[in-house]
Design a protein around this motif. Structure first.
Motif, short mmCIF file in Angstrom:
data_model
loop_
_atom_site.label_atom_id
_atom_site.label_comp_id
_atom_site.label_asym_id
_atom_site.label_seq_id
_atom_site.Cartn_x
_atom_site.Cartn_y
_atom_site.Cartn_z
N ARG A 193 38.23 0.67 4.07
CA ARG A 193 38.69 1.93 3.51
C ARG A 193 38.52 1.98 1.97
NH1 ARG A 193 41.59 6.10 5.87
NH2 ARG A 193 41.47 7.59 4.20
N PRO A 194 38.82 0.90 1.21
CA PRO A 194 38.64 0.98 -0.24
C PRO A 194 37.22 1.36 -0.65
CG PRO A 194 39.84 -1.02 0.34
CD PRO A 194 39.40 -0.39 1.63
N LEU A 195 36.22 0.88 0.11
CA LEU A 195 34.83 1.24 -0.20
C LEU A 195 34.62 2.74 -0.06
CD1 LEU A 195 32.22 -1.19 1.43
CD2 LEU A 195 32.55 -0.63 -0.98
N GLY A 196 35.14 3.29 1.06
CA GLY A 196 35.01 4.72 1.31
C GLY A 196 35.76 5.54 0.28
N ASP A 197 36.95 5.08 -0.08
CA ASP A 197 37.75 5.80 -1.08
C ASP A 197 37.06 5.79 -2.44
OD1 ASP A 197 39.70 6.47 0.72
OD2 ASP A 197 41.01 4.79 0.24
N ALA A 198 36.43 4.65 -2.79
CA ALA A 198 35.74 4.56 -4.09
C ALA A 198 34.57 5.54 -4.12
CB ALA A 198 35.23 3.13 -4.29
N LEU A 199 33.87 5.63 -3.02
CA LEU A 199 32.73 6.55 -2.94
C LEU A 199 33.20 8.01 -3.04
CD1 LEU A 199 29.82 7.26 -2.48
CD2 LEU A 199 30.04 6.58 -0.10
N MET A 200 34.31 8.30 -2.37
CA MET A 200 34.88 9.66 -2.45
C MET A 200 35.22 10.00 -3.90
SD MET A 200 36.53 11.15 0.57
CE MET A 200 38.21 11.15 0.03
N ALA A 201 35.80 9.03 -4.61
CA ALA A 201 36.21 9.28 -6.00
C ALA A 201 34.98 9.59 -6.86
CB ALA A 201 36.95 8.06 -6.55
N ILE A 202 33.88 8.87 -6.63
CA ILE A 202 32.64 9.12 -7.40
C ILE A 202 32.16 10.55 -7.15
CG2 ILE A 202 30.18 8.52 -7.59
CD1 ILE A 202 31.00 5.62 -6.85
N LEU A 203 32.16 10.95 -5.88
CA LEU A 203 31.67 12.30 -5.54
C LEU A 203 32.59 13.37 -6.13
CD1 LEU A 203 30.57 11.80 -1.82
CD2 LEU A 203 29.10 12.05 -3.81
N GLN A 204 33.89 13.14 -6.02
CA GLN A 204 34.85 14.14 -6.52
C GLN A 204 34.76 14.31 -8.03
OE1 GLN A 204 38.25 12.47 -4.64
NE2 GLN A 204 38.22 13.90 -2.93
#
Ligand code: NDP
Length: 287
Positions: free
Chosen positions: A162-173
């Motif tokens: 999940r942390p990997l996915g959350d980090a990617l979401m943060a970059i996109l946002q």
């Protein structure tokens, strides 16, 4: 009298393990077809703690550039003079250009992916995508799709990361206008109606596990969607074979691989290679 110039121009790949990396096959085929007979692509096994020495060697031999693969894609950023904006966002570099000792880092994985979509007539602007995976390839793909104006990206990955996915979401946002969300992948995943692009950015189906398919409810994939796989070996995964039987528009990971390699060659030599020659060489190597 014929010009006497035997100077070699070196490029290659630093990685570990790297022996099974097919880069040399497609790059050498391209150089030969381009008449660049003194250009050579070296497959170099570089230990994790020897990257700094390898970079010194690259400079000492005036190598024109290098690809980086596992485990060097992130660590190499410490040794570069300049890094492209998208590679900074992705947080990884997979190719370097050596301009007289000034090292420029780029990430051509996501760009190769975008070129593969484009060559299949798919424009991501305003589109909705589902991306399986949250590792290096997924990151490059999501950032490039976000920068190209994708309207919506759903990232689906195993719950453990999940942390990997959350980090990617943060970059996109923070850096794009793309709507995005993360969903845990804990059973057969059904693609939501209205999705335009589906991407397998996991290593599921990679050689030698060629019979394995990502855990996706295939009946939820309809013929108005486009599916892009990232796996380059085998050239046709079990997923792609099944989608072709069902008449779903799709593309293999070979397109992404060839396009990123072609981009690397263009950045190193200033000349466009013949991609058909590169495809043929890859097919022969993996046959
Ligand atoms: P990473 O190791 O960074 O990421 C692998 C991803 O696959 C993770 O999201 C991982 O999930 C997921 N995954 C692995 N096994 C499973 C499984 N059994 N079920 C569900 N998810 C799984 O690798 P990369 O992102 O660098 O590479 C991924 C793939 O992309 C590789 O096969 C590579 O060959 C390919 N690739 C292709 C390129 C091309 O040009 N065609 C370029 C770059 C990569 P989790 O986090 O839960 O482990």
């Amino acid at each position: 009298m014929k010009e006497q110039n035997y100077l070699d121009h070196l490029v290659g790949v630093f990685g570990q393990p790297v022996a099974e990396n097919p880069g040399v096959v497609i790059q050498d085929a391209a150089f030969e077809a381009m008449g660049l007979e003194r250009w050579h692509f070296l497959t170099l096994d570089v230990d994790k703690d020897k990257l700094e020495d390898a970079i010194k060697g690259l400079k000492a031999f005036k190598m024109r550039g290098i690809n980086c693969t596992i485990p060097h894609k992130i660590a190499v950023m410490d040794y570069l003079d300049e890094i492209s904006e998208s590679a900074k966002l992705i947080g990884a570099v997979n190719m370097i250009v050596n301009n007289d000792g000034h090292l420029f880092g780029e990430n051509t994985d996501g760009k190769g992916f975008m070129m593969s979509l484009e060559s299949n007539g798919v424009d991501v602007k305003g589109k909705k995508a589902v991306v399986f995976g949250a590792g290096g390839a997924a990151r490059a793909i999501c950032v490039e799709m976000g920068l190209a104006g994708a309207a919506d990206i759903t990232i689906v990955n195993r719950a453990q990361d999940r942390p990997l996915g959350d980090a990617l979401m943060a970059i996109l946002q923070e850096n794009t206008k793309t709507e995005c969300r993360y969903i845990d992948w804990d059973g057969p995943f059904s693609i939501p109606e209205g999705t335009d692009i589906v991407v397998n950015a996991t290593s599921v189906g990679l050689y030698p596990d060629v019979e394995v398919m990502p855990n996706i409810n295939l009946d939820s994939i309809t013929s108005d969607m486009f599916v892009q796989d990232v796996i380059p070996n085998p050239t046709e995964t079990a997923l792609i074979k099944e989608l072709r039987c069902r008449g779903i528009p799709c593309a293999t990971g070979a397109g992404m691989l060839i396009n990123q390699a072609a981009l690397n060659i263009e950045m190193w030599t200033g000349k466009k290679p013949d991609k058909d020659v590169m495809y043929k060489a890859l097919e022969e190597a993996l046959a």
